[in-house]
Design a protein around this motif. Structure first.
Motif, mmCIF file in Angstrom:
data_model
loop_
_atom_site.group_PDB
_atom_site.id
_atom_site.type_symbol
_atom_site.label_atom_id
_atom_site.label_comp_id
_atom_site.label_asym_id
_atom_site.label_seq_id
_atom_site.Cartn_x
_atom_site.Cartn_y
_atom_site.Cartn_z
ATOM 1 N N ASN A 31 0.831 -1.208 0.000
ATOM 2 C CA ASN A 31 0.000 0.000 0.000
ATOM 3 C C ASN A 31 0.863 1.254 0.000
ATOM 4 O OD1 ASN A 31 -2.356 -1.519 0.021
ATOM 5 N ND2 ASN A 31 -2.518 -1.521 2.253
ATOM 6 N N LYS A 32 1.933 1.245 0.777
ATOM 7 C CA LYS A 32 2.826 2.403 0.803
ATOM 8 C C LYS A 32 3.426 2.667 -0.575
ATOM 9 C CE LYS A 32 4.389 2.565 5.630
ATOM 10 N NZ LYS A 32 4.210 4.030 5.749
ATOM 11 N N PHE A 33 3.845 1.582 -1.230
ATOM 12 C CA PHE A 33 4.496 1.735 -2.529
ATOM 13 C C PHE A 33 3.497 2.144 -3.609
ATOM 14 C CE2 PHE A 33 6.112 -0.008 -6.555
ATOM 15 C CZ PHE A 33 7.357 0.619 -6.604
ATOM 16 N N LEU A 34 2.345 1.490 -3.626
ATOM 17 C CA LEU A 34 1.361 1.776 -4.668
ATOM 18 C C LEU A 34 0.718 3.145 -4.488
ATOM 19 C CD1 LEU A 34 -0.386 -1.720 -4.929
ATOM 20 C CD2 LEU A 34 1.345 -0.745 -6.456
ATOM 21 N N ASP A 35 0.588 3.608 -3.250
ATOM 22 C CA ASP A 35 -0.001 4.924 -2.988
ATOM 23 C C ASP A 35 0.999 6.059 -3.159
ATOM 24 O OD1 ASP A 35 -2.344 3.631 -2.446
ATOM 25 O OD2 ASP A 35 -2.154 3.742 -0.264
ATOM 26 N N GLY A 36 2.240 5.718 -3.419
ATOM 27 C CA GLY A 36 3.260 6.743 -3.606
ATOM 28 C C GLY A 36 3.818 7.310 -2.318
ATOM 29 N N GLU A 37 3.501 6.685 -1.185
ATOM 30 C CA GLU A 37 4.048 7.168 0.087
ATOM 31 C C GLU A 37 5.548 6.905 0.191
ATOM 32 O OE1 GLU A 37 1.954 5.677 3.421
ATOM 33 O OE2 GLU A 37 -0.039 6.125 2.607
ATOM 34 N N THR A 38 6.013 5.886 -0.510
ATOM 35 C CA THR A 38 7.442 5.575 -0.532
ATOM 36 C C THR A 38 7.802 5.131 -1.941
ATOM 37 O OG1 THR A 38 9.208 4.301 0.545
ATOM 38 C CG2 THR A 38 7.160 3.153 0.119
ATOM 39 N N ASP A 39 9.044 5.363 -2.314
ATOM 40 C CA ASP A 39 9.496 5.019 -3.665
ATOM 41 C C ASP A 39 10.273 3.703 -3.701
ATOM 42 O OD1 ASP A 39 8.556 7.532 -4.781
ATOM 43 O OD2 ASP A 39 10.221 8.450 -3.680
ATOM 44 N N LYS A 40 10.666 3.216 -2.538
ATOM 45 C CA LYS A 40 11.449 1.987 -2.487
ATOM 46 C C LYS A 40 11.310 1.369 -1.102
ATOM 47 C CE LYS A 40 16.082 0.278 -3.671
ATOM 48 N NZ LYS A 40 17.483 0.674 -4.015
ATOM 49 N N VAL A 41 11.205 0.055 -1.062
ATOM 50 C CA VAL A 41 11.132 -0.669 0.211
ATOM 51 C C VAL A 41 12.317 -1.625 0.280
ATOM 52 C CG1 VAL A 41 9.804 -2.233 1.673
ATOM 53 C CG2 VAL A 41 8.620 -0.517 0.280
ATOM 54 N N GLU A 42 13.116 -1.475 1.304
ATOM 55 C CA GLU A 42 14.278 -2.336 1.493
ATOM 56 C C GLU A 42 14.095 -3.175 2.759
ATOM 57 O OE1 GLU A 42 17.706 0.409 -0.681
ATOM 58 O OE2 GLU A 42 17.716 0.165 1.493
ATOM 59 N N LEU A 43 14.482 -4.412 2.668
ATOM 60 C CA LEU A 43 14.361 -5.347 3.782
ATOM 61 C C LEU A 43 15.728 -5.597 4.396
ATOM 62 C CD1 LEU A 43 12.782 -7.486 5.450
ATOM 63 C CD2 LEU A 43 13.260 -9.107 3.603
ATOM 64 N N ILE A 44 15.812 -5.465 5.720
ATOM 65 C CA ILE A 44 17.039 -5.762 6.447
ATOM 66 C C ILE A 44 16.728 -6.893 7.423
ATOM 67 C CG2 ILE A 44 18.846 -4.860 7.978
ATOM 68 C CD1 ILE A 44 18.257 -2.095 6.907
ATOM 69 N N TYR A 45 17.389 -8.019 7.222
ATOM 70 C CA TYR A 45 17.145 -9.182 8.077
ATOM 71 C C TYR A 45 18.444 -9.957 8.228
ATOM 72 C CZ TYR A 45 17.274 -12.307 3.998
ATOM 73 O OH TYR A 45 17.674 -13.009 2.908
ATOM 74 N N THR A 46 18.439 -10.981 9.051
ATOM 75 C CA THR A 46 19.629 -11.788 9.273
ATOM 76 C C THR A 46 19.524 -13.086 8.501
ATOM 77 O OG1 THR A 46 19.867 -10.866 11.492
ATOM 78 C CG2 THR A 46 21.112 -12.858 11.006
ATOM 79 N N GLN A 47 20.458 -13.305 7.611
ATOM 80 C CA GLN A 47 20.470 -14.535 6.818
ATOM 81 C C GLN A 47 21.170 -15.641 7.599
ATOM 82 O OE1 GLN A 47 22.912 -14.501 3.276
ATOM 83 N NE2 GLN A 47 21.555 -15.924 2.215
ATOM 84 N N PHE A 48 20.535 -16.794 7.661
ATOM 85 C CA PHE A 48 21.104 -17.933 8.368
ATOM 86 C C PHE A 48 22.242 -18.512 7.536
ATOM 87 C CE2 PHE A 48 21.536 -22.270 9.741
ATOM 88 C CZ PHE A 48 21.284 -22.238 11.100
#
Length: 345
Positions: A189-206
């Protein structure tokens, strides 16, 4: 012989006579300290039992996390295979899919996944440092950054520094598809509504039972060339010589599904793609959550193993000190008896 018998009798008499005056203070000092050591040895032993139990519980949960990743993998591969096949089917025709739209980046949303609890070594610290470094890097480029934390540890760190969140989530110990879909829906919703231009995920890879690595990947916009990274791996917890071990298998990107050229789609391929991509995004977030939880549990396993080993070493050291004190007390009593016997001659 007569002189020896007299000396022994005098020594026994001296011991009985001097015990209330001379030996009692020594016993008070030695056995008082020895009692404290006994209590501390018992406490360390109890702590060792607790940490060992926590290690075994974490090991069992790591196995369940591994099984969850293995079960969700085929669905993810099938979706990507169909996605690539539809892209090939459409050929060079322009594709109007909002989730593939690349636009000028003015605002980035960082979806940071940490744990809700401690006692897991540096697991949470690595995620916090990675998130903070990425935030500073983007802000240095003049890009607005917002953080959506998944986990109370990363949320608490940035909240104490005055950072406000549009939303936040607790990190479940057993990630579910419903939870992943809720997070995915907000990002979409954030991306499609134009509230944000990019979503990045930060997580820990096993990576393994003794290693994990914080990882940064772009969730939105999606790529047309495939959504799996070349360095992605599948982990499998096994046993080797009675010890836990991890086998890793590199993941090959799924091949595009071949559709016959005369295939007639009941729906427009673009509509099919628009339906597939949100499902795939749900799967990516779910898998990332599962890997993050597995990394946290593995880190907790190692932390509890280290704590158990340290408790074992401390217990051994305290026992040696306790035995030396007891030996010193006995030796002191013997010397006092001999000294009393010598003085009475």
């Amino acid at each position: 012989m007569a002189r020896l018998a007299v000396a022994l009798a005098l020594a026994a008499g001296a011991q009985a006579f001097m015990a209330p005056v001379t030996t009692q203070p020594a016993k008070t000092v030695v056995y008082g300290k020895g009692g404290e050591l006994r209590d501390r040895i018992a406490t360390v032993g109890n702590t060792q039992k607790i940490t060992e139990a926590m290690r075994l519980v974490a090991a069992a949960k790591v196995r369940r996390a591994q099984e969850a990743v293995l079960q969700t993998r085929p669905f993810s591969e099938t979706l990507q295979s169909v996605f690539l096949g539809l892209i090939d089917q459409l050929g060079k025709e322009p594709i109007d899919i909002p989730l593939l739209e690349t636009r000028e980046v003015k605002k980035v949303t960082l979806l940071a996944m940490s744990g809700d609890r401690g006692l897991c070594g540096s697991y949470n610290t690595y995620i916090i440092k990675k998130t903070e470094a990425r935030k500073q890097e983007l802000e240095a480029q003049g890009i607005e950054v917002e953080i959506v934390p998944v986990g109370t540890k990363v949320a608490g760190y940035f909240r104490r520094r005055g950072v406000e969140f549009p939303s936040e989530y607790n990190c479940p110990q057993v990630p579910t598809a419903e939870f992943a879909a809720a997070v995915s829906s907000e990002m979409l919703n954030k991306f499609l509504d134009g509230e944000t231009d990019k979503v990045e995920l930060i997580y820990t890879q096993f990576v393994s039972l003794i290693a994990s690595a914080p990882k940064l990947k772009t969730l939105l916009p999606l790529s047309k060339t495939g959504l799996e990274a070349a360095e992605d791996e599948m982990f499998e917890l096994t046993t080797e010589d009675g010890e836990l071990a991890v086998e890793t298998t590199p993941l090959d990107a799924p091949e595009a599904k071949e559709f016959p050229k005369d295939t007639i789609f009941e729906q427009d391929p673009i509509a099919i793609l628009n339906g597939i991509l949100p499902l795939y995004l749900d799967g990516q977030i779910l898998r990332s959550l599962q890997e993050a939880v597995a990394s946290e549990l593995a880190s907790r396993m190692q932390s509890m193993q280290s704590a158990s080993d340290n408790a074992k070493d401390l217990k051994k050291s305290l026992s040696q000190t306790y035995n030396r004190i007891r030996q010193a007390g006995v030796t002191q009593e013997i010397l006092e008896i001999v000294a009393g016997a010598s003085a009475s001659e």
